[in-house]
Design a protein around this motif. Sequence first.
Motif, mmCIF file in Angstrom:
data_model
loop_
_atom_site.group_PDB
_atom_site.id
_atom_site.type_symbol
_atom_site.label_atom_id
_atom_site.label_comp_id
_atom_site.label_asym_id
_atom_site.label_seq_id
_atom_site.Cartn_x
_atom_site.Cartn_y
_atom_site.Cartn_z
ATOM 1 N N TYR A 121 -5.964 39.609 -1.804
ATOM 2 C CA TYR A 121 -5.152 40.351 -0.841
ATOM 3 C C TYR A 121 -4.576 39.451 0.253
ATOM 4 O O TYR A 121 -3.600 39.788 0.899
ATOM 5 C CB TYR A 121 -5.948 41.518 -0.227
ATOM 6 N N LYS A 122 -5.197 38.277 0.444
ATOM 7 C CA LYS A 122 -4.670 37.357 1.465
ATOM 8 C C LYS A 122 -3.489 36.545 0.930
ATOM 9 O O LYS A 122 -2.902 35.763 1.669
ATOM 10 C CB LYS A 122 -5.784 36.437 1.964
ATOM 11 N N ARG A 123 -3.181 36.686 -0.313
ATOM 12 C CA ARG A 123 -2.052 36.014 -0.969
ATOM 13 C C ARG A 123 -1.986 34.527 -0.610
ATOM 14 O O ARG A 123 -0.973 34.039 -0.108
ATOM 15 C CB ARG A 123 -0.727 36.706 -0.595
ATOM 16 N N ASP A 156 -15.620 25.614 5.756
ATOM 17 C CA ASP A 156 -16.726 26.218 6.496
ATOM 18 C C ASP A 156 -16.376 26.184 7.980
ATOM 19 O O ASP A 156 -15.250 25.797 8.345
ATOM 20 C CB ASP A 156 -18.048 25.479 6.208
ATOM 21 N N ILE A 157 -17.310 26.577 8.828
ATOM 22 C CA ILE A 157 -16.986 26.694 10.251
ATOM 23 C C ILE A 157 -16.605 25.333 10.847
ATOM 24 O O ILE A 157 -15.676 25.229 11.646
ATOM 25 C CB ILE A 157 -18.155 27.348 11.012
ATOM 26 N N ALA A 158 -17.308 24.268 10.409
ATOM 27 C CA ALA A 158 -17.003 22.935 10.967
ATOM 28 C C ALA A 158 -15.555 22.546 10.636
ATOM 29 O O ALA A 158 -14.818 22.049 11.495
ATOM 30 C CB ALA A 158 -17.981 21.914 10.417
ATOM 31 N N CYS A 191 -8.850 42.082 10.274
ATOM 32 C CA CYS A 191 -8.567 41.474 11.576
ATOM 33 C C CYS A 191 -7.777 40.181 11.418
ATOM 34 O O CYS A 191 -6.633 40.081 11.810
ATOM 35 C CB CYS A 191 -9.877 41.228 12.329
ATOM 36 N N GLY A 192 -8.392 39.199 10.771
ATOM 37 C CA GLY A 192 -7.737 37.893 10.673
ATOM 38 C C GLY A 192 -8.066 37.056 11.891
ATOM 39 O O GLY A 192 -7.191 36.508 12.550
ATOM 40 N N THR A 193 -9.368 36.952 12.188
ATOM 41 C CA THR A 193 -9.802 36.278 13.416
ATOM 42 C C THR A 193 -9.374 34.821 13.485
ATOM 43 O O THR A 193 -9.256 34.280 14.581
ATOM 44 C CB THR A 193 -11.336 36.293 13.537
ATOM 45 N N MET A 235 -6.751 33.928 15.849
ATOM 46 C CA MET A 235 -7.098 33.933 17.274
ATOM 47 C C MET A 235 -7.661 32.576 17.706
ATOM 48 O O MET A 235 -7.612 32.220 18.870
ATOM 49 C CB MET A 235 -8.151 35.002 17.571
ATOM 50 N N LYS A 236 -8.235 31.854 16.734
ATOM 51 C CA LYS A 236 -8.905 30.591 17.068
ATOM 52 C C LYS A 236 -7.910 29.505 17.451
ATOM 53 O O LYS A 236 -8.278 28.535 18.100
ATOM 54 C CB LYS A 236 -9.764 30.127 15.882
ATOM 55 N N VAL A 237 -6.658 29.621 17.016
ATOM 56 C CA VAL A 237 -5.683 28.575 17.363
ATOM 57 C C VAL A 237 -5.093 28.790 18.759
ATOM 58 O O VAL A 237 -4.513 27.868 19.330
ATOM 59 C CB VAL A 237 -4.513 28.474 16.344
#
Length: 441
Positions: A108-110, A174-176, A199-201, A204-206
């Motif tokens: 679904y994220k294509r 991964d998170i790193a 959501c697609g968090t 937001m991180k950028v």
Amino acid sequence: MPVGHITNGVHVPSWDSAWADRLWTRAGGKERWRGTLETLSEAIQACPDEELWTCRAAGRQALIQYARERLARQLGQRGTTPEIVAQAAQVLDPNVLTLGFARRFAAYKRPTLLLHDPARLARLLTAPEQPVQLVVAGKPHPADDEGKRLVEAWAAFVRQPAVRYRAVFLEDYDIALAQELVQGVDVWLNTPRRPWEACGTSGMKVLANGGLNCSALDGWWAEAYTPEVGWALGDGQEHFEPDWDAREAEELYRRLEHEIIPEFYTRDAQGIPRAWVARMRASMAQLAPWFSSNRMMREYVEHLYLPAAAAFQRRSAEGAQLAQELQVWLARVASHWSDIRFGNLEVQHEGSRMSFSVQVYLGEVDPQWVQVELYAEPVDDGAPIRQAMDRGGEIPGAINGYVYRATVPASRPPAHFTPRVIPAHPAASVPLEEHHILWYR
Ligand SMILES: *Cc1c(COP(=O)(O)O)cnc(C)c1O
């Protein structure tokens, strides 16, 4: 049901780069991520273009260094020839517009939308003037075979010698790795198919790092997007046409070719892309404070936790008097609910209004424990009509039987309205705590 929503946010200190953190600290002081972050917006508004742009370049440079090292390790582990491993030290260019795409490779994220026309993408990457470069990462679920095919498609694309220096796929997302990516990219791409993005968090991180979002209008971006803070894909509607993905891929290429790439490379005499930096500033000032876990936590506390704590205090005060009263109410409503029945319903037109009166026999149920109301389904996107009915005189010869009345505007037909009885108590949350309901039939 008292179900609402609170938009996610990210814990900014976990995702901002050292350079971005210095910039926010200069703008907002040591307490930068505490208190109400809205004051930070003004500080970022006042930050000079040069500072924002220098911060952006530092983040990009660090990502490229990291990507080269990681790619060399990844190629080495796979037993690639030493020449190709050595080439990893030359991939990517710290002055080139850097796009990032990293996420779970769920269909679904294509994740391969950008690969829709590989030749066109390759032309963008290798353009002699105004090229772009791409860092891709992501893993599918181990049982998701389609997701694995999508990873293979990217792996095959970046192996081509023609694009090798401009596109890398980094394994073991991964998170790193996510931290390095969100600190370094100029544009974060997200291409979910509506309405599947919860959501697609990662977008937001950028924000705090001055990265810009180019995303489908779904999840958080449907809430956050305005033209001055980034770029949108699609029309915010759900689509079932078989060629819709192709049309959104086309839109993505056009957005890159005609808006994103030219804006990045349009520099003034000082070498600064003023329009781009203005967009960074708007995104940082308007979105970074709002889509932070600081704001999210504050909303949970103000809208949910404090009211819940206050309700608990009201119920437990004075030897839990109110709690005991509610317990008695609950038990009596439940055990006598089946006593309640409706009698006749009458409707009269009175000018522009309609008057409803209905007989209700309550049996052993105290009239104080219930509410009789007139209900009508919503039309279009409106709210349902819930008109409380007033208890009138006792029905002659009946025990605990009453006529309830209400008038409503005659703008809808009488058949749209149905009387119903529901439990009622000023301190109870209905129907969460008591969900009996009796409809007039
Ligand atoms: C933030 C993050 C996610 C979630 O990103 P979405 O944009 O919501 O898909 C997934 N994986 C990692 C490693 C992350 O850091």
